[in-house]
Write an enzyme that holds these catalytic residues in place. Structure first.
Site, PDB file in Angstrom:
ATOM      1  N   GLU A 175      47.003  66.856  54.691  1.00 21.21           N
ATOM      2  CA  GLU A 175      47.301  65.507  55.208  1.00 21.21           C
ATOM      3  C   GLU A 175      46.052  64.623  55.217  1.00 21.21           C
ATOM      4  O   GLU A 175      45.655  64.089  56.257  1.00 21.21           O
ATOM      5  CB  GLU A 175      47.912  65.596  56.611  1.00 21.21           C
ATOM      6  N   GLU A 368      55.690  70.954  53.921  1.00 23.29           N
ATOM      7  CA  GLU A 368      55.959  70.971  55.360  1.00 23.29           C
ATOM      8  C   GLU A 368      57.204  70.149  55.622  1.00 23.29           C
ATOM      9  O   GLU A 368      57.319  69.039  55.112  1.00 23.29           O
ATOM     10  CB  GLU A 368      54.824  70.345  56.179  1.00 23.29           C
TER      11      GLU A 368
HETATM   12  C1  BGP Z   1      51.401  68.319  60.354  1.00 29.60           C
HETATM   13  C2  BGP Z   1      50.285  69.318  60.280  1.00 29.60           C
HETATM   14  C3  BGP Z   1      50.630  70.680  60.698  1.00 29.60           C
HETATM   15  C4  BGP Z   1      51.721  70.811  61.702  1.00 29.60           C
HETATM   16  C5  BGP Z   1      52.805  69.781  61.611  1.00 29.60           C
HETATM   17  C6  BGP Z   1      53.704  69.692  62.813  1.00 29.60           C
HETATM   18  O1  BGP Z   1      50.889  67.066  60.641  1.00 29.60           O
HETATM   19  O2  BGP Z   1      49.808  69.416  58.970  1.00 29.60           O
HETATM   20  O3  BGP Z   1      49.455  71.354  60.989  1.00 29.60           O
HETATM   21  O4  BGP Z   1      51.298  71.157  62.933  1.00 29.60           O
HETATM   22  O5  BGP Z   1      52.328  68.493  61.360  1.00 29.60           O
HETATM   23  O6  BGP Z   1      53.048  69.022  63.832  1.00 29.60           O
HETATM   24  P1  BGP Z   1      53.054  69.538  65.322  1.00 29.60           P
HETATM   25  O7  BGP Z   1      52.457  70.893  65.276  1.00 29.60           O
HETATM   26  O8  BGP Z   1      52.225  68.624  66.092  1.00 29.60           O
HETATM   27  O9  BGP Z   1      54.459  69.540  65.746  1.00 29.60           O
END
Ligand code: BGP
Length: 795
Positions: A175, A368
């Site tokens: 990201e 993701e």
């Molecule tokens: C993205 C990241 C991840 C992950 C995901 C979900 O931004 O790359 O590392 O954590 O989001 O976010 P969260 O864990 O805050 O729910």
């Protein structure tokens, strides 16, 4: 092809995605150095700590470091073809500048790759997933310094030398476009507000150059490997067809697309150059940088996808919401949101896949996507599991759209759902924000056995993979949008009503909660303070007060709900140190059920006695977490417990909200509030036996005098909490009884009416007031009037 079936291409890479810092734990084992994540307990937006602290759940993660074999076996059981994972830089170079790489760290990843190999799962490796050795932050301020490029290149060379012939797919930075919002995740230690925009863009440029250099090194070592960039993908819709909104959406989109445009096209696009120019930013871009960027573009584009947002040319008057790493966009009135406020938009995934494909013509990888939800572990015939149909429906709806995009001709390499096993959240640092097909027994307070349990979605995903998506219905989940069961608002307002014609915020997102609870006030006290009224009428006075409040306020635009309250005079004697405990516990449960069903963004509560704030504020705390501060405007501190002399439950409201008090009450609450985020304002009357709790728990207090001429001290306090949202409890007895007696007893020396109005108005001007309760009003005249009317003929 049957219109309801989906065809995924052969060899489609199904799997799940993780990150080292969110799963591994073992932060001090195997020669690992400290990483920036080891000092970031509260998630991306929260402040760092000096060193590791016990509150940081990432220090132990889910103990993947020791349990990787068991976890990979479970992934294999679901049929994973790929596992996205990241390598912890500080496991390989503990300080980032060590003479030799750490052999133990390298050996750990060898073992993980061996295990994956054994199960026929191929790794997809992120080289830097929100991590760098902490020492590089302290010495170089992270990516602000150009020197870090060479240190990164050294790290990358070690990885490609060691694993370049066994790992086919690589991603450089996770990201990468989040750097503008969360600089610390790029190792930049200077607080966000003290970093100039120039410095931020320069740091981003260093990352882009480092990414190109990594691509060069990787391809030199093994020309067959595929190296991709990784960005947050988020469709930006104009809030209205007004061309100004459309242009605003395009420009916001450009801010995100700039990163992938450089990665894919090898140069800064014209719109980016203009943006930098207009902001007076002069990037230091060397000729070598230019050559590197142009010559070493990525092989594919990967992205995370969780939500879409809207954009408006008139942002100040639009409703903004939560978004993951890109910070709140304008809320889309057509979409529901997750429990953490992320708006759910399966169709947006098809849109973004098409946009990216049209723009670059490069293969795409969804690395993701998933639903963070509070899961309930249940015992089903002796086996622990979670009935997460909402997660199945969410994923089903999204995968159906991936299928649509593939049918549109988009080249999609694979799909790795985020967090196939529960892990620590990146944005909040919580365990309770769960994404997994596999439940991990670990709680937000760090307790738990770390045992793994298969959720209902486990078998579902296994079947999807085994059938290559044939078990999916192209129209999405047949039973309808079940994911909304764990969403913020299952009964969406008519979008046309949610905003006026100019797209401005209306009040339809405010729930009016009428809660005529009277049982919380101690009977003996009521009798003593209202001797002129018949006792039963006097104690029902709070219920009458709620009705009067509701009658004198304008009719609301949004939903109204009434909490059922028993008017029965029985069962009022104390139990476990609380008067009328049965009634208050039952009614609290009823109020929480209403809130759980409505999932409001804002709540106006009309009480009832003081305890009516407990349910709405606990619900707001669940929704907004550490972003919510509470201002308790009251003569009294309400910090009593069952051990106090005074048995009335309303005097325990603040205690309960902070997690103190009777377990039967506290256990019902969806969240409690850290006393550091609660201020008692206008306080000047208390019983001595429980008052020490104020200091012992760390509540902040403001006397009426402290606020008499200015709200400044209170506004400063809210600022110091870092919260953007405030819930205000307004007990009408905070008003000086020399001004008017609105509550039960006379409380002289309080704030006058105009002071109270000013304090609330100032809070509203500076912060987002998401909760307001008006409580403790006893309409004595109306009680007397009722007395007069009661025996009239024909009533
Ligand atoms: C993205 C990241 C991840 C992950 C995901 C979900 O931004 O790359 O590392 O954590 O989001 O976010 P969260 O864990 O805050 O729910």
């Amino acid at each position: 092809m049957n219109p309801s079936t989906i065809q995924f291409p052969p060899g489609f890479l199904w799997g799940g995605a993780t990150a080292a810092n969110q799963i591994e734990g073992a932060f001090q084992e195997g020669g690992k150095g400290l990483s920036i994540q080891d000092v970031l307990p509260g998630g991306a937006a929260a402040p760092r700590t000096d060193g590791p602290t016990p509150a940081n759940l990432k220090l132990d993660g889910i103990d993947f470091y020791h349990r990787y074999a068991e976890d990979i076996r479970l992934f294999a059981e679901m049929g994973f073809r790929v596992l996205r994972m990241s390598i912890s830089w500080s496991r390989i170079f503990p300080t980032g500048e060590d003479g030799e790489p750490n052999a133990e760290g390298l050996a750990f990843y060898d073992r993980v790759f061996d295990e994956l190999d054994r199960h026929g799962i191929e790794p997809l490796v992120t080289i830097s997933h929100y991590e760098m050795p902490l020492a590089l932050t302290e010495k170089y301020n992270g990516w602000i310094s150009r020197e870090v490029i060479d240190l990164f290149a050294r790290y990358v060379r070690v990885l490609f030398d060691r694993y370049g012939h066994r790992v086919r797919y690589w991603l450089t930075f996770n990201e990468i476009n989040s750097i503008l919002h969360f600089p610390f995740l790029a190792g930049i230690g200077t607080p966000r507000e003290q970093i100039s925009t120039s410095e931020l863009y320069q740091a981003a440029h260093h990352e882009l150059v480092a990414s190109a250099l990594a691509t060069k090194i990787g391809h030199e070592i093994n020309p067959d490997i595929q190296i991709g960039c990784m960005v947050i993908a988020m469709p930006i819709y104009p809030l209205t067809p007004n061309p100004d909104d459309v242009l605003a959406a395009l420009q916001t989109d450009h801010l995100n697309l700039m990163f992938s445009d450089v990665h894919v096209r090898g140069r800064y696009p014209g719109y980016a150059l203009r943006l930098l120019r207009e902001r007076g930013i002069e990037l230091t871009i060397t000729d070598d940088d230019r050559e590197l960027l142009a010559a070493h573009t990525v092989d594919f584009v990967s992205f995370s996808y969780y939500m879409s947002v809207c954009e408006s040319a008139d942002r100040e008057n639009a409703v903004t919401g939560d978004a993951n790493m890109m910070v709140g966009g304008v809320v889309n009135p057509y979409l529901p949101a997750s429990e953490w406020g992320w708006q759910i938009d399966p169709v947006g995934l098809r849109i973004i896949l098409n946009q990216f494909w049209d723009r670059w013509g490069k293969p795409l990888f969804i690395v993701e996507n998933g639903l963070g939800a509070n899961d309930q572990l249940i015992d089903a015939d002796g086996e622990f599991t979670v009935d997460d149909q909402y997660r199945i429906d969410y994923l089903h709806a999204h995968l159906a759209q991936v299928g649509e995009a593939i049918a549109d001709g988009v080249d999609v390499l694979g799909y790795t759902s985020w967090g196939p096993i529960d892990l620590v959240s990146a944005t909040t640092g919580q365990m309770s924000k769960r994404y997994g097909f596999i439940y991990v027994d670990r709680n937000d307070d760090g307790t738990g056995t770390l045992a793994r349990y298969r959720k209902k979605s486990f078998a579902w995903y296994r079947d999807v993979i085994a059938s290559d998506g044939a078990t999916l219905d192209a129209r999405g989940p047949r039973q309808g949008p079940n994911w909304r069961r764990s969403m913020s608002d299952p009964t969406l307002p008519d979008p046309a009503e949610a905003h006026d014609h100019e797209g401005r915020r209306s009040t339809t997102d405010t729930l009016r909660l009428i809660w005529p609870q009277w049982q919380g006030a101690e009977g003996a006290n009521v009798a003593a303070l209202a001797p002129e009224l018949p006792f039963d009428r006097a104690r029902h006075g709070y219920a009458l007060g709620a009705k009067v409040l509701s009658a004198i306020l304008p009719t609301p635009d949004g939903p109204t709900a009434q909490v059922p309250v028993s008017m029965d005079p029985t069962g009022l004697s104390p139990q476990d140190g609380i008067e009328a405990k049965d009634a208050v516990v039952t009614q609290l449960g009823a109020a929480l059920a209403v809130l759980d069903q409505q999932r409001p963004e804002r709540v106006l509560t009309l009480g009832g006695e003081c305890s009516v704030s407990v349910a709405p504020f606990a619900e707001l705390a669940r929704r907004y977490g550490n972003d919510l501060a509470v201002v308790w405007l009251d003569s009294h501190p309400d910090v009593g417990t069952p051990a106090s002399q005074y048995k009335g439950y309303h005097a325990m409201a603040v205690a309960v909200l902070t997690g103190h008090g009777d377990p039967a009450v506290v256990e019902q609450l969806p969240a409690t509030i850290d006393p550091a985020r609660i201020a008692l304002a206008g306080l000047h009357s208390w019983t001595d036996d429980d008052f020490p709790n104020v200091a012992a728990w760390g509540l902040t207090t403001f006397s009426p005098d402290a606020l008499r001429h200015s709200t400044g001290p209170l506004l400063d306090w809210v600022r110091s909490t870092g919260c953007s949202k405030v819930a205000i409890h307004l007990d009408v007895d905070v008003v000086d009884s020399d001004d008017v007696v609105l509550g039960l007893g006379a409380e002289p020396g309080g704030l006058c009416l105009t002071d109270v109005r000013r304090v609330v108005a100032d809070l509203d001007e500076h912060y987002d007031v998401v909760g307001l309760t008006v409580a403790e009003f006893i309409p004595r005249q109306v009680v007397r009037l009722a007395e007069l009317l009661q025996d009239l003929p024909l009533t």
